[in-house]
Design an enzyme around this catalytic site. Structure first.
Site, PDB file in Angstrom:
ATOM      1  CB  ILE A   1     -49.180 -26.859  53.788  1.00  0.00           C
ATOM      2  CG1 ILE A   1     -48.893 -25.453  53.263  1.00  0.00           C
ATOM      3  CG2 ILE A   1     -50.659 -27.130  53.751  1.00  0.00           C
ATOM      4  CD1 ILE A   1     -49.361 -25.251  51.802  1.00  0.00           C
ATOM      5  CB  SER A   2     -47.707 -23.270  58.097  1.00  0.00           C
ATOM      6  OG  SER A   2     -46.546 -24.017  58.352  1.00  0.00           O
ATOM      7  CE  LYS A   3     -54.545 -20.650  61.421  1.00  0.00           C
ATOM      8  NZ  LYS A   3     -55.186 -20.596  62.753  1.00  0.00           N
TER       9      LYS A   3
END
Ligand code: SAH
Length: 273
Positions: free
Chosen positions: A113-115
């Site tokens: 999951i992206s920042k």
């Protein structure tokens, strides 16, 4: 040179073809000054979100949003969406305590999951596309790479309709389960190869990719509506660095700009188990 326009892009679309050279990535003046985030908006988000202790508390999300605003997030609707969607619900319980830190987290099968800061940045760039500006909404949105479904939930709050495509069946299934509780009637999850876009619902006002390759798949550009905007990670041919690329489609053709370096998982073709 980091920006160019042309009638029809050559396919497949690599960064050197986009710009007629590798080109040093440079921030473009794509973003005009935006309205300051209004406290009233933040308060509304706080009231709308469930209250409670720990991760369920709207306060923990609000603090994340404040940190993102301190780093440059300006768009009020994007901030409100980030304040509302419970990120901890989308990660494994063992990682939930890190859910509101500005970090990417594993979601299984080698994916992440992206920042939050990168998610916020990409959605904010999308919100500045011509159609989105005019409508105050992302309109019809295509997301490539559903992953855990967190970004899809944010997009659903900012779009008329969202189609989110994932090529790994276990992630597609898990995202469907996680998203069910949020009851987002305008979000459709598709198990498929997002490199083909999703023709049945095209054209899209907004296209966002959460995985990056060496070229932009032709289908994405073909399925972008006039006035629409695409935001995606893309590898620079010479440096092999991944950078964010923005492509706008208008009457005269396509126009692109190159932004900061990012680190996304690879865009892969075909379906995964
Ligand atoms: N937006 C996601 C980020 C997921 S990571 C989130 O909020 O969690 C990127 C995802 O892109 C991975 O799940 C990966 O399987 C997926 N992906 C990579 N290539 C793809 C393709 N061709 N079609 C659809 N999904 C793809």
């Amino acid at each position: 040179m980091s920006s160019s326009s042309g009638k029809a892009p050559r396919f497949p679309l690599r960064l050197d073809q986009l710009s007629g050279g590798a080109g040093a990535p440079a921030r473009q003046a794509l973003l005009r000054p935006q309205a300051p985030v209004q406290q009233a908006h933040a308060d509304a988000a706080r009231r709308a979100a469930p209250s409670g202790l720990g991760l369920d508390s709207a306060d923990v999300r609000q603090r994340m949003v404040q940190r993102l605003q301190a780093q440059g997030l300006q768009h009020a609707a994007v901030a409100a969406a980030l304040a509302e969607v419970p990120r901890h619900v989308f990660v494994d319980a063992a990682l939930a305590t890190q859910a509101y830190e500005d970090t990417s987290l594993p979601i299984g099968l080698g994916q992440t999951i992206s920042k939050p800061s990168v998610v916020a940045r990409m959605i904010e760039l999308l919100m500045h596309g011509a159609s989105a500006r005019a409508a105050g909404s992302l309109g019809r949105t295509l997301e490539i790479g559903t992953g855990c479904g967190y970004q899809a939930a944010l997009l659903a709050r900012l779009s008329r309709q969202v189609i989110s495509v994932e090529r790994l069946k276990p992630l597609h299934d898990k995202a469907r389960d996680k998203l069910a509780s949020l009851r987002l009637g305008n979000l459709r999850l598709v198990y498929g190869d997002g490199m083909r876009g999703h023709p049945p619902n095209a054209p899209y006002d907004s296209i966002i990719a959460a995985a990056g390759g060496q070229a932009l798949p032709p289908a994405w550009l073909e399925q972008l509506a006039l006035g629409g905007r695409l935001v995606a990670p893309l590898q620079e041919p010479l440096t092999h660095r991944q950078v964010l690329v923005v492509v706008d489609r208008h009457e005269g053709g396509y126009e692109h700009s190159v932004h900061e370096a990012v680190k996304f998982v690879p865009l892969k073709s075909g379906l995964g188990a």
